[in-house]
Write an enzyme that holds these catalytic residues in place. Structure first.
Site, PDB file in Angstrom:
ATOM      1  N   ARG A  70     -18.893   8.931  78.280  1.00 28.89           N
ATOM      2  CA  ARG A  70     -18.387   9.633  79.466  1.00 28.89           C
ATOM      3  C   ARG A  70     -18.292  11.135  79.252  1.00 28.89           C
ATOM      4  NH1 ARG A  70     -15.954   4.807  79.076  1.00 28.89           N
ATOM      5  NH2 ARG A  70     -14.333   5.720  77.764  1.00 28.89           N
ATOM      6  N   GLU A 107      -7.859   4.359  69.596  1.00 28.73           N
ATOM      7  CA  GLU A 107      -6.676   3.710  70.167  1.00 28.73           C
ATOM      8  C   GLU A 107      -6.878   2.190  70.113  1.00 28.73           C
ATOM      9  OE1 GLU A 107      -6.164   4.596  74.293  1.00 28.73           O
ATOM     10  OE2 GLU A 107      -4.129   3.805  74.380  1.00 28.73           O
TER      11      GLU A 107
HETATM   12  P1  AMP Z   1      -9.464   8.860  71.080  1.00 25.49           P
HETATM   13  O1  AMP Z   1     -10.516   8.964  70.019  1.00 25.49           O
HETATM   14  O2  AMP Z   1      -8.406   7.879  70.725  1.00 25.49           O
HETATM   15  O3  AMP Z   1      -8.920  10.190  71.515  1.00 25.49           O
HETATM   16  O4  AMP Z   1     -10.157   8.198  72.311  1.00 25.49           O
HETATM   17  C1  AMP Z   1     -10.962   8.942  73.058  1.00 25.49           C
HETATM   18  C2  AMP Z   1     -12.114   8.158  73.569  1.00 25.49           C
HETATM   19  O5  AMP Z   1     -11.799   6.810  73.919  1.00 25.49           O
HETATM   20  C3  AMP Z   1     -12.550   8.866  74.769  1.00 25.49           C
HETATM   21  O6  AMP Z   1     -13.940   9.021  74.684  1.00 25.49           O
HETATM   22  C4  AMP Z   1     -12.147   7.983  75.907  1.00 25.49           C
HETATM   23  O7  AMP Z   1     -13.243   7.819  76.759  1.00 25.49           O
HETATM   24  C5  AMP Z   1     -11.771   6.654  75.315  1.00 25.49           C
HETATM   25  N1  AMP Z   1     -10.417   6.231  75.656  1.00 25.49           N
HETATM   26  C6  AMP Z   1      -9.404   5.967  74.788  1.00 25.49           C
HETATM   27  N2  AMP Z   1      -8.314   5.550  75.411  1.00 25.49           N
HETATM   28  C7  AMP Z   1      -8.596   5.561  76.723  1.00 25.49           C
HETATM   29  C8  AMP Z   1      -7.857   5.238  77.903  1.00 25.49           C
HETATM   30  N3  AMP Z   1      -6.588   4.822  77.857  1.00 25.49           N
HETATM   31  N4  AMP Z   1      -8.477   5.388  79.082  1.00 25.49           N
HETATM   32  C9  AMP Z   1      -9.759   5.812  79.142  1.00 25.49           C
HETATM   33  N5  AMP Z   1     -10.506   6.116  78.077  1.00 25.49           N
HETATM   34  C10 AMP Z   1      -9.936   5.995  76.869  1.00 25.49           C
END
Ligand code: AMP
Length: 182
Positions: A70, A107
């Site tokens: 995205r 996450e």
């Molecule tokens: P992070 O590496 O944990 O910051 O996660 C970021 C990536 O995971 C991004 O590319 C987001 O598209 C996706 N992502 C993680 N958690 C969510 C969430 N709650 N809603 C949408 N996308 C998420």
């Protein structure tokens, strides 16, 4: 530089209100922030691209990194507006030429991100763009890849910041711009 508050509001466009929340996706307990409901709306998409771009005009950005998948939606038009190149940071096995990789925790689960070795040159000023900053792991991994290739991370810009996950803490060496905070 930190942007908070009403950054996402132009006229009657409420960016936060245009992001759909999908509970228990992709797994129980995760509330997924779905940006498709925002980007299908032309004026909202334009507002987001303008907001992501504006802090970096005149900043001498050479490359805009988009994080798969995205992040690509936002990074390419930001690169276009800055007159910079676009660089995809991708999930493993997708890039056809010589690449370097970085493993990190998400996450939900873990992941590996890769970038082509020749995508960024030493001294390049790089802006990293993604849709959502959650734990900050993806952005930190992308920053690590940029630095490994000799680039400078000039900033990280995201549409949504999930502040309760404190992802900022993982990228505190870099300037972060987020348009909407939950
Ligand atoms: P992070 O590496 O944990 O910051 O996660 C970021 C990536 O995971 C991004 O590319 C987001 O598209 C996706 N992502 C993680 N958690 C969510 C969430 N709650 N809603 C949408 N996308 C998420």
């Amino acid at each position: 530089m930190e942007t908070q508050g009403n950054e996402g509001v132009r006229g009657d466009i409420d960016l936060a209100g245009m992001i759909r929340e999908v509970p228990d996706f992709p797994q129980p307990g995760i509330v997924f922030k779905d940006i498709t409901t925002l980007v299908k709306h032309g004026p909202a998409l334009r507002l987001v691209i303008d907001r992501l771009t504006e802090g970096y005009r005149g900043a001498g950005i050479d490359r805009v990194v988009g994080i798969e998948s995205r992040g690509f939606i936002f990074a390419a038009p930001v690169a276009y507006h800055l007159g910079a190149g676009f660089v995809p940071v991708r999930k493993p096995g997708k890039l056809p030429a010589l690449a370097i990789k970085r493993e990190y925790d998400l996450e939900y689960g873990s992941n590996v991100l890769e970038v082509h070795r020749d995508a960024i040159e030493p001294g390049h000023r790089v802006l990293i763009v993604d849709d959502v900053l959650a734990t900050g792991g993806s952005a930190a991994a992308a920053a690590h890849l940029v630095v490994a290739l000799g680039g400078t991370v000039t900033g990280i810009a995201v549409v949504v910041e999930l502040t309760f996950l404190q992802g900022r803490g993982r990228i505190k060496d870099y300037e972060l711009v987020s348009l909407v905070q939950f």
